[in-house]
Enzyme design. Sequence first.
Site, PDB file in Angstrom:
ATOM      1  N   ARG A  28      22.344   8.142  72.503  1.00  0.00           N
ATOM      2  CA  ARG A  28      23.131   9.097  71.771  1.00  0.00           C
ATOM      3  C   ARG A  28      24.210   8.858  73.493  1.00  0.00           C
ATOM      4  O   ARG A  28      23.741   8.720  74.309  1.00  0.00           O
ATOM      5  CB  ARG A  28      22.714  10.014  71.906  1.00  0.00           C
ATOM      6  CG  ARG A  28      21.784   9.934  70.414  1.00  0.00           C
ATOM      7  CD  ARG A  28      22.458  10.427  69.178  1.00  0.00           C
ATOM      8  NE  ARG A  28      22.084  10.134  68.090  1.00  0.00           N
ATOM      9  CZ  ARG A  28      21.360   9.447  67.237  1.00  0.00           C
ATOM     10  NH1 ARG A  28      21.455   8.570  68.251  1.00  0.00           N
ATOM     11  NH2 ARG A  28      20.272  10.164  66.682  1.00  0.00           N
ATOM     12  N   GLU A  83      32.556   9.588  68.182  1.00  0.00           N
ATOM     13  CA  GLU A  83      32.652   8.576  67.748  1.00  0.00           C
ATOM     14  C   GLU A  83      33.188   8.290  66.588  1.00  0.00           C
ATOM     15  O   GLU A  83      33.817   9.696  65.561  1.00  0.00           O
ATOM     16  CB  GLU A  83      31.226   7.642  67.243  1.00  0.00           C
ATOM     17  CG  GLU A  83      30.086   7.274  68.353  1.00  0.00           C
ATOM     18  CD  GLU A  83      29.009   6.772  67.824  1.00  0.00           C
ATOM     19  OE1 GLU A  83      28.683   7.699  66.790  1.00  0.00           O
ATOM     20  OE2 GLU A  83      28.214   6.515  69.202  1.00  0.00           O
ATOM     21  N   HIS A 118      27.995   1.494  67.048  1.00  0.00           N
ATOM     22  CA  HIS A 118      27.264   2.416  67.038  1.00  0.00           C
ATOM     23  C   HIS A 118      26.300   1.193  65.660  1.00  0.00           C
ATOM     24  O   HIS A 118      25.667   1.964  64.945  1.00  0.00           O
ATOM     25  CB  HIS A 118      27.042   3.630  66.348  1.00  0.00           C
ATOM     26  CG  HIS A 118      26.160   4.999  66.894  1.00  0.00           C
ATOM     27  ND1 HIS A 118      26.143   6.429  67.159  1.00  0.00           N
ATOM     28  CD2 HIS A 118      24.822   4.388  66.686  1.00  0.00           C
ATOM     29  CE1 HIS A 118      24.915   6.422  67.087  1.00  0.00           C
ATOM     30  NE2 HIS A 118      24.198   5.794  66.552  1.00  0.00           N
TER      31      HIS A 118
END
Length: 358
Positions: free
Chosen positions: A260, A289, A317
């Site tokens: 994370r 993000e 990601h």
Amino acid sequence: MASLGYSGRDHRQATRKLHGFDGDDYMTIRVLFPRTGRDNQIEIEALGERVTGEFCRGFDTVTEEQWRNCEGIVGGHVPADVMDMLDKCRIFVKPAVGFDDVDLAAFGSRGIAVSNTPDYGTREVADHAIALMLTLTKSIAFHDESLRADPLANWRPALNPFGKRMADCTMGIVGLGRIGTAAAMRAKAFDMDVTFHDPYKPNGSELALGIRRSDSLAELLAESDIVSVHAPLNDETRHLIDSDALAHAKKGIIIVNTARGPIVDVDALHDAMKDDVVLAAGLDVLPEEPAKLERPLIAAWKADEDWIRHRLLVTPHSAFFTPESIRDIRAFSARTAARYLRDGRLENCVNEGILAGR
């Protein structure tokens, strides 16, 4: 909205009583998928017998009747304004490993179990962490970019600015859960010395895996050539890798984060890279993000400033993604809901303590 699934009548009376249903009520267990694609065959098959899936294309298409009468929900963030409509809901399944964005107390106070889906993407994320490490230590991106710029002048096989022999390196794993363990096993396959820091793993975990334990994060950072982060995001781990932690880092360390974004303080990482404490970093996750360009680290990377060139890898990601992992997450999350509602089998519950306290 399309409602698809299976139902049947040949169930056991004991299971009906377990869930508080009488007669035909139990025949139509309703699991709501508030936001799905158009082909839901994977979910339908995973739900199995006696469970009906109701598939909607977005939260704004879910009716009040569906909220009030669903017994399970599989999906992303449930809007706060519908929580009081969940009259019959008994389980919410987050189709992801992380659940830091789920209000566990809100569900728990209503007697709703919350489960995550920790058994999808394990191998993909571990593979991605190793891929980021190898891209840096073997200068893959560096060589590719140099050759595209000038295939003749830059044909320099002996130039490897971050070159390391894996067998001479120590890999430090932060968080020895499913993915951290998978990453450790992959590192061992490269003959790396592997150590981990995870205060919640019982003594002897290292012996079972043939790796070492670092008693503190500072100890792990001081002895590792590469550190790979695999911890969950919570109050304890937010900014776990910060300026204080990096002050203990071995000079020339490589940081990899596929967990994370907020676990690594990217502003502190910027300073540590600028000071040449951290040699390079591979980040699949960021605090914001998509990437926030105002962050000094991201701004320098995007501008391809000389000091950071080839030292930072960023991926969107995407570590979890393969067609196989997407199939798994859809099937496994649906199966978790069905097993609880039909069979009384609760798996992967992450708010059990709140439920027990009611």
